[in-house]
Design an enzyme around this catalytic site. Sequence first.
Site, short mmCIF file in Angstrom:
data_model
loop_
_atom_site.label_atom_id
_atom_site.label_comp_id
_atom_site.label_asym_id
_atom_site.label_seq_id
_atom_site.Cartn_x
_atom_site.Cartn_y
_atom_site.Cartn_z
N ASP A 9 5.82 -6.48 -31.33
CA ASP A 9 6.15 -6.02 -32.68
C ASP A 9 7.64 -5.66 -32.71
O ASP A 9 8.10 -4.83 -31.91
CB ASP A 9 5.28 -4.78 -32.99
CG ASP A 9 5.55 -4.21 -34.37
OD1 ASP A 9 6.41 -4.74 -35.10
OD2 ASP A 9 4.90 -3.19 -34.72
N ASP A 109 6.72 -10.03 -38.31
CA ASP A 109 7.36 -9.51 -37.08
C ASP A 109 6.36 -9.10 -36.00
O ASP A 109 6.69 -8.32 -35.13
CB ASP A 109 8.28 -8.33 -37.43
CG ASP A 109 7.53 -7.03 -37.67
OD1 ASP A 109 6.37 -7.10 -38.11
OD2 ASP A 109 8.10 -5.96 -37.40
N GLU A 110 5.16 -9.64 -36.06
CA GLU A 110 4.13 -9.28 -35.07
C GLU A 110 3.37 -10.50 -34.59
O GLU A 110 3.03 -11.38 -35.38
CB GLU A 110 3.08 -8.40 -35.74
CG GLU A 110 3.31 -6.92 -35.60
CD GLU A 110 2.23 -6.16 -36.34
OE1 GLU A 110 1.09 -6.13 -35.85
OE2 GLU A 110 2.53 -5.62 -37.41
#
Length: 364
Positions: A9, A109-110
Amino acid sequence: MERIIMHVDLDAFYASVEELRRPEIRGKPVVVCVYSGRTEDSGAVATSNYLARELGIRAGMPIAFAKRAAKGKDVVFLPVDMEHYREVSERVMELLEGHADRFQQVSIDEAYLDVSDRCTESYPCAEKIAQEIKGEIKEQEGITCSIGIGPNKYVSKMAGKRRKPDGMTIVRPEEVTDFLKDLPVGKLHGVGGKTEEELNSLGIKTAADIATYGLAILENNFGKNKAKLLYDKALGIDDSPVEQKDKQQLSRIATLKEDTDDADRIYKKISELCSDLNKKLENKITFRTISLITIDTHLQTQTRSETIPEAGDACSVLPSYRILIDRFLSENPGKRLRRVGIRVSGLSYKNGKSKKEQKSLFDY
Ligand code: TTP
Ligand code: CA
């Protein structure tokens, strides 16, 4: 075989990216906002960096609230630039995918990485990969991430949340119950506010309380399915696979040799990007929409798209890109470009095979 799963993350993602490209705002609280445009301050905070979080400014908060919390302080407010964040995200995801046996992006973003095959039950091996990933993201993009490693997706996600920013937390199978037991039920990933209240009203405050309460009694209050879900969350059980999904779009972006508004120079760069993208398409992926991405000297991003008859060769649509370039320049007189990019979307994968299946067939 026991699995080893990693959750990656990126830290304060939009804000970190903005800090990176605007050196003048580094070291200040930064708030990135989605302005709705109704009034000057209407809209919500998309994210804030860790300095702004110390002032109580968080994602989801109305911009007006954030401005009140920032009053009298040197806080930077910026509008979101999704195109730019997507560009960074795509590069990071590509990098991560290279480190995984199976890879699943879950948001901008993960991502989850299944490293079970390459690490065969070796946590030191997974830790080494995680360190490499951190180093590569830092070197390539200049930003940090937090990584959780565990025996399944849920535990890796929970582990990643433990230390942020720039953290790394490893939870081995034998450590899972200990790792979770003291956590308040509301902190268990996937337990919402309403369920938290219901559990609390039964005197269930922590993961350990859920486990002690037992499945049978939970079923009386929550029904069979939800009871099992809660019980699994308390004990860190999760069999769900890391699911490789086909990408919905592909893009390439590059910096021009010098800032320019010259159509021929821009076109030349675009044709290079098309050749590069073709290596990825490999005559196996077709597309129905093309986009021209422009980033000017003030870091403003614009995208112009065009739907086309289905194509598989990125260079075959260069004439359409030429039209988009000319249109951009005539609509933005005097604007010079720093970076340009192309994107293809509306993708079809030949034979209806997923990318992963194609890869394994090819390997045979
Ligand atoms: P998150 O990963 O939730 O947050 P973050 O990366 O900003 O911070 P953290 O270090 O805690 O991970 O979300 C990723 C991006 O998604 C974030 O940078 C901005 C965007 N976002 C929104 O636009 N609205 C929201 O409500 C949230 C939570 C995130
Ligand atoms: Ca994040």
